[in-house]
Design a protein around this motif. Sequence first.
Motif, PDB file in Angstrom:
ATOM      1  N   ASN A 332       0.828  -1.203   0.000  1.00  0.00           N
ATOM      2  CA  ASN A 332       0.000   0.000   0.000  1.00  0.00           C
ATOM      3  C   ASN A 332       0.866   1.258   0.000  1.00  0.00           C
ATOM      4  O   ASN A 332       0.617   2.210  -0.743  1.00  0.00           O
ATOM      5  CB  ASN A 332      -0.911  -0.025   1.228  1.00  0.00           C
ATOM      6  N   GLY A 333       1.916   1.255   0.825  1.00  0.00           N
ATOM      7  CA  GLY A 333       2.813   2.408   0.898  1.00  0.00           C
ATOM      8  C   GLY A 333       3.611   2.618  -0.372  1.00  0.00           C
ATOM      9  O   GLY A 333       3.769   3.758  -0.839  1.00  0.00           O
ATOM     10  N   LEU A 334       4.116   1.526  -0.952  1.00  0.00           N
ATOM     11  CA  LEU A 334       4.911   1.652  -2.178  1.00  0.00           C
ATOM     12  C   LEU A 334       4.056   2.139  -3.348  1.00  0.00           C
ATOM     13  O   LEU A 334       4.531   2.885  -4.204  1.00  0.00           O
ATOM     14  CB  LEU A 334       5.564   0.311  -2.518  1.00  0.00           C
ATOM     15  N   LEU A 335       2.793   1.706  -3.379  1.00  0.00           N
ATOM     16  CA  LEU A 335       1.913   2.189  -4.445  1.00  0.00           C
ATOM     17  C   LEU A 335       1.626   3.671  -4.260  1.00  0.00           C
ATOM     18  O   LEU A 335       1.581   4.438  -5.232  1.00  0.00           O
ATOM     19  CB  LEU A 335       0.607   1.399  -4.472  1.00  0.00           C
ATOM     20  N   ALA A 336       1.426   4.093  -3.012  1.00  0.00           N
ATOM     21  CA  ALA A 336       1.210   5.519  -2.741  1.00  0.00           C
ATOM     22  C   ALA A 336       2.441   6.327  -3.148  1.00  0.00           C
ATOM     23  O   ALA A 336       2.330   7.383  -3.797  1.00  0.00           O
ATOM     24  CB  ALA A 336       0.901   5.736  -1.257  1.00  0.00           C
ATOM     25  N   GLU A 337       3.630   5.848  -2.777  1.00  0.00           N
ATOM     26  CA  GLU A 337       4.865   6.544  -3.129  1.00  0.00           C
ATOM     27  C   GLU A 337       5.036   6.605  -4.642  1.00  0.00           C
ATOM     28  O   GLU A 337       5.395   7.654  -5.204  1.00  0.00           O
ATOM     29  CB  GLU A 337       6.061   5.843  -2.494  1.00  0.00           C
ATOM     30  N   ALA A 338       4.781   5.478  -5.317  1.00  0.00           N
ATOM     31  CA  ALA A 338       4.937   5.434  -6.774  1.00  0.00           C
ATOM     32  C   ALA A 338       3.963   6.384  -7.463  1.00  0.00           C
ATOM     33  O   ALA A 338       4.334   7.099  -8.410  1.00  0.00           O
ATOM     34  CB  ALA A 338       4.725   4.011  -7.278  1.00  0.00           C
ATOM     35  N   SER A 339       2.726   6.401  -6.997  1.00  0.00           N
ATOM     36  CA  SER A 339       1.717   7.253  -7.647  1.00  0.00           C
ATOM     37  C   SER A 339       2.035   8.730  -7.461  1.00  0.00           C
ATOM     38  O   SER A 339       1.859   9.531  -8.394  1.00  0.00           O
ATOM     39  CB  SER A 339       0.329   6.941  -7.098  1.00  0.00           C
ATOM     40  N   ARG A 340       2.537   9.108  -6.280  1.00  0.00           N
ATOM     41  CA  ARG A 340       2.894  10.510  -6.062  1.00  0.00           C
ATOM     42  C   ARG A 340       4.106  10.906  -6.898  1.00  0.00           C
ATOM     43  O   ARG A 340       4.210  12.038  -7.377  1.00  0.00           O
ATOM     44  CB  ARG A 340       3.183  10.767  -4.586  1.00  0.00           C
ATOM     45  N   SER A 341       5.014   9.972  -7.085  1.00  0.00           N
ATOM     46  CA  SER A 341       6.189  10.252  -7.916  1.00  0.00           C
ATOM     47  C   SER A 341       5.795  10.387  -9.381  1.00  0.00           C
ATOM     48  O   SER A 341       6.286  11.271 -10.094  1.00  0.00           O
ATOM     49  CB  SER A 341       7.226   9.136  -7.744  1.00  0.00           C
ATOM     50  N   LEU A 342       4.906   9.507  -9.845  1.00  0.00           N
ATOM     51  CA  LEU A 342       4.405   9.609 -11.215  1.00  0.00           C
ATOM     52  C   LEU A 342       3.627  10.913 -11.401  1.00  0.00           C
ATOM     53  O   LEU A 342       3.769  11.590 -12.431  1.00  0.00           O
ATOM     54  CB  LEU A 342       3.493   8.417 -11.525  1.00  0.00           C
ATOM     55  N   PHE A 343       2.806  11.260 -10.420  1.00  0.00           N
ATOM     56  CA  PHE A 343       2.055  12.511 -10.459  1.00  0.00           C
ATOM     57  C   PHE A 343       2.992  13.714 -10.582  1.00  0.00           C
ATOM     58  O   PHE A 343       2.779  14.610 -11.410  1.00  0.00           O
ATOM     59  CB  PHE A 343       1.198  12.620  -9.188  1.00  0.00           C
ATOM     60  N   ALA A 344       4.048  13.729  -9.756  1.00  0.00           N
ATOM     61  CA  ALA A 344       4.977  14.859  -9.774  1.00  0.00           C
ATOM     62  C   ALA A 344       5.721  14.943 -11.106  1.00  0.00           C
ATOM     63  O   ALA A 344       5.871  16.030 -11.680  1.00  0.00           O
ATOM     64  CB  ALA A 344       5.977  14.728  -8.619  1.00  0.00           C
ATOM     65  N   PHE A 345       6.184  13.797 -11.618  1.00  0.00           N
ATOM     66  CA  PHE A 345       6.938  13.785 -12.875  1.00  0.00           C
ATOM     67  C   PHE A 345       6.043  14.191 -14.040  1.00  0.00           C
ATOM     68  O   PHE A 345       6.477  14.906 -14.957  1.00  0.00           O
ATOM     69  CB  PHE A 345       7.540  12.391 -13.097  1.00  0.00           C
ATOM     70  N   ALA A 346       4.789  13.731 -14.002  1.00  0.00           N
ATOM     71  CA  ALA A 346       3.838  14.124 -15.050  1.00  0.00           C
ATOM     72  C   ALA A 346       3.487  15.600 -14.943  1.00  0.00           C
ATOM     73  O   ALA A 346       3.302  16.284 -15.957  1.00  0.00           O
ATOM     74  CB  ALA A 346       2.582  13.264 -14.959  1.00  0.00           C
ATOM     75  N   ARG A 347       3.389  16.110 -13.717  1.00  0.00           N
ATOM     76  CA  ARG A 347       3.112  17.533 -13.506  1.00  0.00           C
ATOM     77  C   ARG A 347       4.192  18.399 -14.147  1.00  0.00           C
ATOM     78  O   ARG A 347       3.923  19.506 -14.618  1.00  0.00           O
ATOM     79  CB  ARG A 347       3.025  17.803 -12.003  1.00  0.00           C
ATOM     80  N   ASP A 348       5.415  17.864 -14.187  1.00  0.00           N
ATOM     81  CA  ASP A 348       6.528  18.563 -14.836  1.00  0.00           C
ATOM     82  C   ASP A 348       6.682  18.163 -16.301  1.00  0.00           C
ATOM     83  O   ASP A 348       7.724  18.431 -16.910  1.00  0.00           O
ATOM     84  CB  ASP A 348       7.828  18.281 -14.084  1.00  0.00           C
ATOM     85  N   LYS A 349       5.663  17.463 -16.819  1.00  0.00           N
ATOM     86  CA  LYS A 349       5.630  17.061 -18.239  1.00  0.00           C
ATOM     87  C   LYS A 349       6.800  16.141 -18.591  1.00  0.00           C
ATOM     88  O   LYS A 349       7.396  16.252 -19.668  1.00  0.00           O
ATOM     89  CB  LYS A 349       5.624  18.297 -19.150  1.00  0.00           C
ATOM     90  N   GLY A 350       7.075  15.199 -17.696  1.00  0.00           N
ATOM     91  CA  GLY A 350       8.168  14.258 -17.927  1.00  0.00           C
ATOM     92  C   GLY A 350       7.723  12.931 -18.499  1.00  0.00           C
ATOM     93  O   GLY A 350       8.557  12.072 -18.780  1.00  0.00           O
TER      94      GLY A 350
END
Length: 526
Positions: A332-350
């Motif tokens: 559960n924690g790793l999925l939360a961490e992964a999703s926030r990292s994907l969200f942040a990278f996508a927010r920066d258009k990566g």
Amino acid sequence: MSTEKVFGEDIKEDVVLESLGYQQELKRSFGLIGMIGFSFSIVTSWSALGGVLIVGVESGGPPVMIYSWIGISIFALAVAYAMAEICSAYPVAGGQYSWVAVLAPPSVARGMSYVTGWFMLTGILAMGATNNFIGANFILGQANLSFPNYTIERWHTVLLTYLIAWISTLINIYGPHLLDKISRAAIIWNILSFVVVVITILACNDHKQPASFVFKDFQNFSGFGAAYCAILGLLQSAFGMCCYDAPAHMTEEMVNASREAPKAIVMSVYIGAITGFIFLISVCFCIGDITTTAESTTGVPLIEIFYNSTQSVVGACFLTSTLVVITLICANGLLAEASRSLFAFARDKGLPFSSTIAKVDPKRQVPIYAILLACVVQMALNSIYFGTLTGFNTVISIGTEGFYLSYAMPLLARIIAYFTAHATVIPGPYTLGKFSLPLNIIGLLFLLFTSITFNFPTLSPVDEEDMNYTSAAIGIIALVSIATWITTGRRGFTGPRIAGVEAVGVEAVEGRSGGEKVITPESESG
């Protein structure tokens, strides 16, 4: 803490985020205890060590496992302190790649940040798949122990990893408000489980190994020389001490993140180091015949050790079940961490389709598309096990190496920033002072050394089945990141808009000499 104080801290953190060019979209619900629980539930060193015990058993045996753990823990603390200081100054969900964008020389900052982001995402997603795999093995191992006629098939394992991934996905989407409560409960469960497991196996086992076996006798089943074998033994310890960057990716959901996130990073390493050390010694005293343990039909040497100690199927399954709960919480924690990292990278258009992946559900205040993407990627990585065990072992290796390389990049950027006078002081309330540069250098050297050893083959003679394909996989990831940077990332990827945080840095910078350069919005724009 009063409502007014919490509100004031939230406002301050939102201003910090805005100074980096972002709007606050996620709900700040995590406190310090919850974040320590969240981070330790992911690091959870003692249970992670149990999941990859066979690596240490074959590569040096108990002495290498124990002494390498001490060394790895000490160096991991250097890395954790260095990252905690940077996180304090730049508390943003992007974590490592955002820090590189801030600290690296402006001429290469965006490119270095982009590559770091790819390594970071690879590590987090591969580690999530690995944890799901370990959890499935713990469950199926109990089934085999209880029903010896049952044969574990690969497809059983893969389908169970899918179930674990989807459970985590549903909790992350429909229960984001529960994450802090789950994390608080997790640290209690984790520590209690640790105490129960250690006391039980030590008390029940009446045929313990002698101290010489645990602390002196070198075991080598690798086929390589002793020195090379000892280096291979580091892999287990390195895997067990990983993922402590988790609080950095949850800073946009923390109250007073610039102060509390660094503490959570460091504390998770301390707790992991102590519990891992005690667990390893206990397990090594209670291990039975090494060959029998390594070749257990359960597929999990730790289950064999539990059974050897308790001489009870029920007892062994009970102890293993405590670990199953931990792996589910970790998933559960790793999925939360992964999703926030994907969200942040996508927010920066990566990423491709960044505008969709970066969307935040206004009602639940979570990035639902990023959560779903993380789940799908984890399932895809677990699907490799359908075809080849060697292929999935590579996933495990790139998970650890992806993390370590993403840790190394901001430390390298920090060192370069110091010697080029780009930034000699990191602004933030959590500061290392004169120890900052030495700890960054020590941490970087450690990360580079371990990243190299992850590419070594583990058995001799080396053939296509036993070859370590990590270097090839990492090379492909690097090439993909460079290719996408040239084709799309160079034009679209942004990273933090302003390299600095004055709102946090003011109190940390006061009283310093005028010769120390601190990155602030004004210094960057000027």
